[in-house]
Design a protein around this motif. Structure first.
Motif, PDB file in Angstrom:
ATOM      1  N   LYS A   1       0.804  -1.188   0.069  1.00  0.00           N
ATOM      2  CA  LYS A   1      -0.096   0.047  -0.102  1.00  0.00           C
ATOM      3  C   LYS A   1       0.804   1.135   0.013  1.00  0.00           C
ATOM      4  CE  LYS A   1      -3.568  -2.705   0.463  1.00  0.00           C
ATOM      5  NZ  LYS A   1      -4.242  -3.109  -0.722  1.00  0.00           N
ATOM      6  N   LEU A   2       1.876   1.273  -0.928  1.00  0.00           N
ATOM      7  CA  LEU A   2       2.793   2.455  -1.212  1.00  0.00           C
ATOM      8  C   LEU A   2       2.078   3.398  -1.795  1.00  0.00           C
ATOM      9  CD1 LEU A   2       6.182   0.762  -1.582  1.00  0.00           C
ATOM     10  CD2 LEU A   2       5.134   1.520   0.809  1.00  0.00           C
ATOM     11  N   THR A   3       2.196   4.806  -1.533  1.00  0.00           N
ATOM     12  CA  THR A   3       1.488   5.863  -2.340  1.00  0.00           C
ATOM     13  C   THR A   3       2.529   6.409  -3.386  1.00  0.00           C
ATOM     14  OG1 THR A   3       2.456   7.506  -0.704  1.00  0.00           O
ATOM     15  CG2 THR A   3       0.340   6.710  -0.520  1.00  0.00           C
ATOM     16  N   GLU A   4       3.925   6.236  -3.182  1.00  0.00           N
ATOM     17  CA  GLU A   4       4.841   6.738  -4.113  1.00  0.00           C
ATOM     18  C   GLU A   4       6.327   6.237  -3.803  1.00  0.00           C
ATOM     19  OE1 GLU A   4       5.550  10.849  -1.522  1.00  0.00           O
ATOM     20  OE2 GLU A   4       4.034  10.632  -3.044  1.00  0.00           O
ATOM     21  N   TRP A   5       7.319   6.183  -4.881  1.00  0.00           N
ATOM     22  CA  TRP A   5       8.617   5.654  -4.741  1.00  0.00           C
ATOM     23  C   TRP A   5       9.388   6.842  -4.379  1.00  0.00           C
ATOM     24  CZ3 TRP A   5      11.085   2.435  -9.187  1.00  0.00           C
ATOM     25  CH2 TRP A   5      12.148   1.757  -8.588  1.00  0.00           C
ATOM     26  N   GLY A   6       9.828   6.824  -3.335  1.00  0.00           N
ATOM     27  CA  GLY A   6      10.765   8.204  -2.695  1.00  0.00           C
ATOM     28  C   GLY A   6      11.932   8.061  -3.705  1.00  0.00           C
ATOM     29  N   MET A   7      12.501   9.224  -3.735  1.00  0.00           N
ATOM     30  CA  MET A   7      13.855   9.524  -4.578  1.00  0.00           C
ATOM     31  C   MET A   7      15.135   8.763  -3.805  1.00  0.00           C
ATOM     32  SD  MET A   7      13.004  10.581  -7.372  1.00  0.00           S
ATOM     33  CE  MET A   7      14.765  10.927  -7.724  1.00  0.00           C
ATOM     34  N   GLU A   8      15.194   8.867  -2.702  1.00  0.00           N
ATOM     35  CA  GLU A   8      16.251   8.272  -1.887  1.00  0.00           C
ATOM     36  C   GLU A   8      16.367   6.810  -2.148  1.00  0.00           C
ATOM     37  OE1 GLU A   8      18.304   8.554   2.250  1.00  0.00           O
ATOM     38  OE2 GLU A   8      16.436   7.486   2.519  1.00  0.00           O
ATOM     39  N   SER A   9      15.155   6.026  -2.231  1.00  0.00           N
ATOM     40  CA  SER A   9      15.046   4.749  -2.668  1.00  0.00           C
ATOM     41  C   SER A   9      15.437   4.397  -4.207  1.00  0.00           C
ATOM     42  CB  SER A   9      13.891   3.965  -2.304  1.00  0.00           C
ATOM     43  OG  SER A   9      13.567   2.501  -3.082  1.00  0.00           O
ATOM     44  N   PHE A  10      14.694   5.173  -5.002  1.00  0.00           N
ATOM     45  CA  PHE A  10      14.878   5.107  -6.397  1.00  0.00           C
ATOM     46  C   PHE A  10      16.321   5.537  -6.894  1.00  0.00           C
ATOM     47  CE2 PHE A  10      15.248   7.188 -10.604  1.00  0.00           C
ATOM     48  CZ  PHE A  10      14.930   6.117 -11.266  1.00  0.00           C
ATOM     49  N   SER A  11      16.984   6.180  -6.210  1.00  0.00           N
ATOM     50  CA  SER A  11      18.390   6.710  -6.494  1.00  0.00           C
ATOM     51  C   SER A  11      19.409   5.674  -6.286  1.00  0.00           C
ATOM     52  CB  SER A  11      18.599   7.985  -5.944  1.00  0.00           C
ATOM     53  OG  SER A  11      17.818   9.310  -6.443  1.00  0.00           O
ATOM     54  N   ILE A  12      19.030   5.121  -4.944  1.00  0.00           N
ATOM     55  CA  ILE A  12      19.947   4.073  -4.350  1.00  0.00           C
ATOM     56  C   ILE A  12      19.772   2.775  -5.153  1.00  0.00           C
ATOM     57  CG2 ILE A  12      20.653   2.417  -2.580  1.00  0.00           C
ATOM     58  CD1 ILE A  12      19.746   4.425  -0.738  1.00  0.00           C
ATOM     59  N   THR A  13      18.468   2.572  -5.714  1.00  0.00           N
ATOM     60  CA  THR A  13      18.311   1.267  -6.537  1.00  0.00           C
ATOM     61  C   THR A  13      18.999   1.558  -7.953  1.00  0.00           C
ATOM     62  OG1 THR A  13      15.968   0.909  -5.574  1.00  0.00           O
ATOM     63  CG2 THR A  13      16.129   0.087  -7.895  1.00  0.00           C
ATOM     64  N   THR A  14      18.957   2.664  -8.505  1.00  0.00           N
ATOM     65  CA  THR A  14      19.423   2.815  -9.699  1.00  0.00           C
ATOM     66  C   THR A  14      21.147   2.885  -9.880  1.00  0.00           C
ATOM     67  OG1 THR A  14      17.430   4.455 -10.333  1.00  0.00           O
ATOM     68  CG2 THR A  14      19.441   4.291 -11.977  1.00  0.00           C
ATOM     69  N   ASN A  15      21.404   3.504  -8.628  1.00  0.00           N
ATOM     70  CA  ASN A  15      22.973   3.502  -8.480  1.00  0.00           C
ATOM     71  C   ASN A  15      23.402   2.355  -8.514  1.00  0.00           C
ATOM     72  OD1 ASN A  15      22.821   6.357  -8.733  1.00  0.00           O
ATOM     73  ND2 ASN A  15      22.914   6.609  -6.536  1.00  0.00           N
ATOM     74  N   THR A  16      23.098   1.532  -7.739  1.00  0.00           N
ATOM     75  CA  THR A  16      23.368   0.059  -7.649  1.00  0.00           C
ATOM     76  C   THR A  16      23.460  -0.733  -8.857  1.00  0.00           C
ATOM     77  OG1 THR A  16      22.412   0.061  -5.095  1.00  0.00           O
ATOM     78  CG2 THR A  16      22.845  -2.167  -6.001  1.00  0.00           C
ATOM     79  N   LEU A  17      22.399  -0.530  -9.551  1.00  0.00           N
ATOM     80  CA  LEU A  17      22.338  -1.157 -10.774  1.00  0.00           C
ATOM     81  C   LEU A  17      23.490  -0.866 -11.778  1.00  0.00           C
ATOM     82  CD1 LEU A  17      18.409  -1.386 -11.176  1.00  0.00           C
ATOM     83  CD2 LEU A  17      19.948  -3.316 -11.451  1.00  0.00           C
ATOM     84  N   VAL A  18      23.291   0.588 -11.990  1.00  0.00           N
ATOM     85  CA  VAL A  18      24.307   1.118 -12.792  1.00  0.00           C
ATOM     86  C   VAL A  18      26.034   1.219 -12.477  1.00  0.00           C
ATOM     87  CG1 VAL A  18      25.309   3.329 -14.014  1.00  0.00           C
ATOM     88  CG2 VAL A  18      22.754   2.845 -13.656  1.00  0.00           C
TER      89      VAL A  18
ATOM     90  N   VAL B   1      16.191  -2.844  -5.161  1.00  0.00           N
ATOM     91  CA  VAL B   1      15.279  -2.300  -4.339  1.00  0.00           C
ATOM     92  C   VAL B   1      15.312  -2.657  -2.990  1.00  0.00           C
ATOM     93  CG1 VAL B   1      12.570  -2.135  -4.002  1.00  0.00           C
ATOM     94  CG2 VAL B   1      13.855  -1.948  -6.431  1.00  0.00           C
ATOM     95  N   ARG B   2      15.724  -3.981  -2.947  1.00  0.00           N
ATOM     96  CA  ARG B   2      15.762  -4.373  -1.337  1.00  0.00           C
ATOM     97  C   ARG B   2      16.855  -3.751  -0.685  1.00  0.00           C
ATOM     98  NH1 ARG B   2      18.762  -7.343   1.806  1.00  0.00           N
ATOM     99  NH2 ARG B   2      20.308  -7.823   0.194  1.00  0.00           N
ATOM    100  N   ILE B   3      18.095  -3.527  -1.451  1.00  0.00           N
ATOM    101  CA  ILE B   3      18.988  -2.866  -0.871  1.00  0.00           C
ATOM    102  C   ILE B   3      18.909  -1.351  -0.566  1.00  0.00           C
ATOM    103  CG2 ILE B   3      21.532  -2.067  -1.448  1.00  0.00           C
ATOM    104  CD1 ILE B   3      21.822  -4.766  -2.836  1.00  0.00           C
ATOM    105  N   SER B   4      18.091  -0.738  -1.360  1.00  0.00           N
ATOM    106  CA  SER B   4      17.647   0.664  -1.310  1.00  0.00           C
ATOM    107  C   SER B   4      16.855   1.149   0.181  1.00  0.00           C
ATOM    108  CB  SER B   4      16.869   1.124  -2.561  1.00  0.00           C
ATOM    109  OG  SER B   4      15.590   0.831  -2.152  1.00  0.00           O
ATOM    110  N   GLY B   5      16.244  -0.032   0.674  1.00  0.00           N
ATOM    111  CA  GLY B   5      15.701   0.259   2.011  1.00  0.00           C
ATOM    112  C   GLY B   5      14.466   0.980   1.713  1.00  0.00           C
ATOM    113  N   LEU B   6      13.547   0.549   0.563  1.00  0.00           N
ATOM    114  CA  LEU B   6      12.374   0.884   0.267  1.00  0.00           C
ATOM    115  C   LEU B   6      11.388   0.418   1.332  1.00  0.00           C
ATOM    116  CD1 LEU B   6       9.952   2.194  -1.592  1.00  0.00           C
ATOM    117  CD2 LEU B   6       9.787   0.087  -2.752  1.00  0.00           C
ATOM    118  N   LEU B   7      11.805  -0.812   1.775  1.00  0.00           N
ATOM    119  CA  LEU B   7      10.864  -1.260   3.000  1.00  0.00           C
ATOM    120  C   LEU B   7      12.164  -1.790   3.991  1.00  0.00           C
ATOM    121  CD1 LEU B   7       8.351  -3.596   1.216  1.00  0.00           C
ATOM    122  CD2 LEU B   7       7.883  -1.393   1.916  1.00  0.00           C
TER     123      LEU B   7
END
Length: 281
Positions: free
Chosen positions: A229-246, A267-273
């Motif tokens: 039930k998340l309302t949005e993807w926070g930029m901190e999590s998104f940035s860590i997700t993308t940086n980890t991949l790249v 995403v798991r590493i990013s701390g989204l949850l």
């Protein structure tokens, strides 16, 4: 930016959604209608045991590297910072300035008078100051409740006439737009290449674009969004997700192996949850 746009604004939003990063980015690109750079001063309110108008003025001076003494009054500190702002405006040959105040939920109602006094000083010199207050939504809402009393009507009318909610990523297009920045912005240590090409040289030969992976990113997030039930993807999590991949996963496993499982692990590493993040012994 014209004089009619110079009104006080506040931009509350949830924690870790990217408000400060957005401020830092915007502050480097503001120009007036003649494309002259507008001076922008960004500061974050410090958490003090006994916050006062003087302590706020002192912090502004310290962050601007203005020499001060312990004996200076709140008025003298405000005048020194105001003069510093006017000098910056003169240096850029503009009459407009922007003051960005992060962590505004730490302010007391009385401390807003520091910014009102500063605005009045500059206006007498025909200089126009836009002050933007940014804070966490929940804590800022509590401040608004306090400010709703008649005792603060003069502050409320000046500083709280516009309120915008800053949010994280809420659509596939927003994810695509953010990923496209990795394809175009220069790498910090190799400005001849984009961020993607700096980490993934083979991507230059294959015409790989990270933005093309937006549906994959969005599909993974949507799964989390629906389950938790998340309302949005926070930029901190998104940035860590993308940086980890790249920077880590794709150089190691190759761009041809970019898949849902890889994005899920990032995403798991990013701390989204937070409950999904663990430290292995």
């Amino acid at each position: 930016m014209d004089r009619q746009s110079w009104r006080y604004r506040d931009r509350p939003g949830p924690a870790r959604v990217g408000k400060t990063t957005a401020l830092e980015t915007v502050s480097r690109h503001l120009c007036d209608r003649r494309q002259r750079p507008v001076p922008v001063f960004l500061t974050a309110v410090e958490k003090l045991d006994h916050p006062t108008i003087k302590s706020m003025n002192w912090q502004l001076c310290q962050d601007a590297e203005i020499k001060t003494t312990k004996n200076q009054t709140a008025y003298q500190l405000s005048s020194a910072f105001g003069q510093w702002l006017m000098d910056e405006a003169a240096r850029h040959d503009v009459s407009q300035m922007v003051l960005l105040i992060d962590e505004c939920q730490r302010l007391t109602p009385d401390q807003f008078n520091a910014f009102a006094d500063l605005y009045n000083k500059l206006r007498k010199k025909k200089r126009y100051l836009l002050t933007v207050f940014v804070g966490n939504a929940q804590e800022t809402s509590r401040l608004f409740e306090i400010m709703s009393s008649d005792a603060y009507a003069h502050i409320r009318g000046r500083f709280f006439n516009e309120r915008w909610r800053f949010h994280g990523l809420r659509s596939l297009q927003e994810v695509r737009d953010c990923l496209a920045q990795y394809d175009t912005l220069p790498h910090p240590f190799d400005t001849d290449r984009s961020i993607v090409h700096g980490h993934l040289p083979e991507a230059m030969d294959s015409d790989f674009r990270l933005a093309s992976a937006a549906p994959l990113f969005w599909s993974v997030f949507r799964d989390y969004q629906q389950r938790f039930k998340l309302t949005e993807w926070g930029m901190e999590s998104f940035s860590i997700t993308t940086n980890t991949l790249v920077a880590d996963f794709l150089p190691k496993y190759g761009i041809e192996n970019l898949n849902e499982e890889m994005v899920e692990e990032a995403v798991r590493i990013s701390g989204l949850l937070p409950s999904m993040v663990s430290l292995d012994a």
